[in-house]
Scaffold this active site. Structure first.
Site, short mmCIF file in Angstrom:
data_model
loop_
_atom_site.label_atom_id
_atom_site.label_comp_id
_atom_site.label_asym_id
_atom_site.label_seq_id
_atom_site.Cartn_x
_atom_site.Cartn_y
_atom_site.Cartn_z
CB CYS A 30 -0.91 -0.05 1.23
SG CYS A 30 -1.70 1.49 1.67
CB CYS A 33 0.47 1.64 4.06
SG CYS A 33 -1.26 1.17 4.02
#
Length: 103
Positions: A30, A33
């Site tokens: 991600c 992230c």
């Protein structure tokens, strides 16, 4: 330093913590992230002794991700006295996260 959370240590590290706990639900693939990761790490150093900063890898801990109905990542949950008191989705500044944590 952030604490790696698994279903095995979740209760003792998060739910039974005497301090507020920030839990970052994330995944290695991600991109947002990856952007939030260094912010969370920096915050963990700043609030050491005042709060707990932890991370849950949703790919490895899908049971926890399902339990808290994590639909988007990164999602940050703030726990106080074993209960979720705040939920933040997406990348945020360290100041925003610290304010949500209340320290």
């Amino acid at each position: 330093m952030t604490l790696a959370i698994t279903k095995d240590n979740f209760k003792s590290a998060v739910l039974e913590s005497k301090q507020p706990v920030l839990v970052d639900f994330w995944a290695a693939w991600c991109r947002p992230c990856q952007m939030l990761g260094p912010i969370v790490e920096s915050l963990a150093e700043e609030v050491q002794g005042l709060a707990v900063v932890a991370k849950v890898n949703v790919d490895e801990q899908s049971e926890l991700a399902n339990q808290f109905r994590i639909m988007s990542i990164p999602t940050v949950l703030i726990f106080k006295d074993g209960k979720v008191v705040n939920s933040i989705i997406g990348v945020r500044s360290k100041d925003e996260l610290r304010k949500a944590l209340g320290v």
